[in-house]
Write an enzyme that holds these catalytic residues in place. Structure first.
Site, short mmCIF file in Angstrom:
data_model
loop_
_atom_site.label_atom_id
_atom_site.label_comp_id
_atom_site.label_asym_id
_atom_site.label_seq_id
_atom_site.Cartn_x
_atom_site.Cartn_y
_atom_site.Cartn_z
N LYS A 1 4.53 -6.63 11.00
CA LYS A 1 5.20 -5.50 10.37
C LYS A 1 6.62 -5.43 10.89
O LYS A 1 6.85 -5.47 12.10
CB LYS A 1 4.47 -4.20 10.69
CG LYS A 1 3.05 -4.11 10.10
CD LYS A 1 3.09 -3.70 8.65
CE LYS A 1 1.69 -3.41 8.12
NZ LYS A 1 1.70 -2.97 6.71
N ASP B 1 6.02 -8.18 6.80
CA ASP B 1 5.82 -7.11 5.83
C ASP B 1 6.79 -5.99 6.13
O ASP B 1 6.71 -5.34 7.17
CB ASP B 1 4.37 -6.60 5.92
CG ASP B 1 4.07 -5.51 4.89
OD1 ASP B 1 4.95 -5.19 4.07
OD2 ASP B 1 2.94 -4.98 4.92
N ASP C 1 3.68 -5.82 -3.12
CA ASP C 1 2.54 -5.08 -2.60
C ASP C 1 2.55 -3.67 -3.19
O ASP C 1 1.92 -3.39 -4.20
CB ASP C 1 2.60 -5.06 -1.08
CG ASP C 1 1.42 -4.35 -0.44
OD1 ASP C 1 0.56 -3.84 -1.17
OD2 ASP C 1 1.37 -4.30 0.80
N LYS D 1 -4.89 -5.13 -3.20
CA LYS D 1 -5.74 -4.26 -2.39
C LYS D 1 -6.64 -3.49 -3.35
O LYS D 1 -6.17 -2.60 -4.07
CB LYS D 1 -4.88 -3.30 -1.56
CG LYS D 1 -4.00 -4.03 -0.56
CD LYS D 1 -3.07 -3.09 0.17
CE LYS D 1 -2.22 -3.86 1.19
NZ LYS D 1 -1.23 -3.01 1.84
#
Length: 350
Positions: A149, A179, A230, A257
């Site tokens: 991250k 990310d 995403d 997801k």
């Protein structure tokens, strides 16, 4: 058949940071179907401030589902179009109810022969010492793919961490993903991507905030490293709009997801369109409990993807449920544990 629901709060072992803030607790809901002696369990894994169905009347919609559970699953799905996490919970619950084992939704070599799924090791944001400590732990655990991250601490510090990794490990030894969770501005994103590309990264997720289609399209066209969408996929419900998004932006990858895009059905729509345009994809959990993670992992195995998936989140919580899922050497396996099923049914259903 009777349907009920329960709310459950998951507590993080350690605060987990992203560019959107630090997480200490995670709210989730379970949809429970009972038909005689059979039970079906599905997790409705909402992420507050991120999920499209983060609305004040979320619980009212769960009540509506329970009152109308007699409807055909297709009718329920259509009525829940703007509630992707509940769509996924309904899918799981019916699969669970109609399975010989309520927690084996997709029998395969994954559930029967402990065949593994390669996964990435996740490094949360924090100060440099904390991030390097996580990295050392993930490498000792045998991960060959690391996802870091970025976007909340000093960018130069993040670059130094990536440099330290690359100084010791080649791209063939460790695959690196980052990310940003939309942390970069559209004006400086390309410059930052150029700096990041020197470390031979696999990809960067969501470099700028969603709903900037033109800016993201330009970035994807000129990027020196692959971009994976995403958050951009959240709230896109119709097949027509999904295709329009991918045609417009033309990303190198999309990340799916199930709790955020409408369960298995929603993911499969995205995959079909992505493959039409030669866009890569992989599956990621969205901080569900082990119940939802188990349901995602079993389905993911059936997709026959060789890429590392984002399914290593089962150990994040102090009060997660017992599960057959086990992470070792950078892989996720389904072990034949005993008694966990009975305990879980008793805990949630009785």
């Amino acid at each position: 058949m009777k349907a009920t629901y329960k709310k459950y709060i998951l507590d993080f072992k350690i605060p987990s940071g992203t560019s959107r803030g630090v997480l200490t607790r995670k709210e989730t809901w379970f949809l429970i179907l009972t038909d005689g002696n059979r039970h079906g369990i599905g997790e409705c894994g909402i992420l507050r401030s991120l999920s499209a169905d983060d609305v004040p009347h979320y619980e009212e919609k769960l009540k509506w589902v329970c009152e109308n559970i007699h409807l055909e699953q297709k009718s329920l799905r259509n009525a829940l179009m703007e509630f992707p996490s509940i769509q996924f919970g309904v899918e799981q619950a019916f699969l669970s109810l109609n399975s010989k084992n309520p927690f084996e939704l997709f029998p395969s070599d994954f559930t029967q022969k402990e065949a593994p799924i390669p996964i990435n090791g996740l490094i949360w944001m924090g100060d440099e010492a904390f991030m390097l400590s996580q990295l050392e732990h993930k490498l000792k655990e045998g991960f060959k793919c690391i996802k870091m991250k970025i976007g909340a601490i000093d960018f130069e510090t993040e670059l130094s961490i990536l440099k330290a990794i690359r100084t010791n490990f080649t791209p063939n030894e460790i695959e690196l993903r980052v990310d940003a969770n939309g942390a970069f501005s559209s004006s400086d994103a390309l410059k930052k991507l150029e700096q990041l590309s020197t470390f031979e990264l696999h990809s960067i997720e969501q470099p700028i905030k969603s709903k900037q289609w033109d800016a993201m399209a330009e970035l994807c066209q000129n990027t020196p490293l692959p971009i994976a969408l995403d958050e951009e996929l959240i709230g896109i419900f119709s097949v027509t709009e999904k295709e329009r998004l991918l045609q417009t932006i033309k990303p190198q990858y999309i990340i799916l997801k199930p709790s955020l895009v409408g369960g298995y059905g929603g993911c499969e729509e995205w995959i079909q369109i992505a493959e039409k345009y030669n866009i890569g994809w992989w599956i990621t959990s969205a901080l569900e409990s082990n119940i939802g993670l188990n349901a995602i992992a079993q389905w993911t195995y059936t997709l026959n993807s060789t890429m590392p998936q984002g399914l290593g989140t089962g150990s994040l919580y102090t009060n997660n449920f017992d599960s057959p899922l086990d992470v070792s050497n950078g892989e996720l396996r389904y072990l034949k544990a005993q008694n966990w099923q009975e305990n879980l049914i008793e805990e949630l259903c009785i």
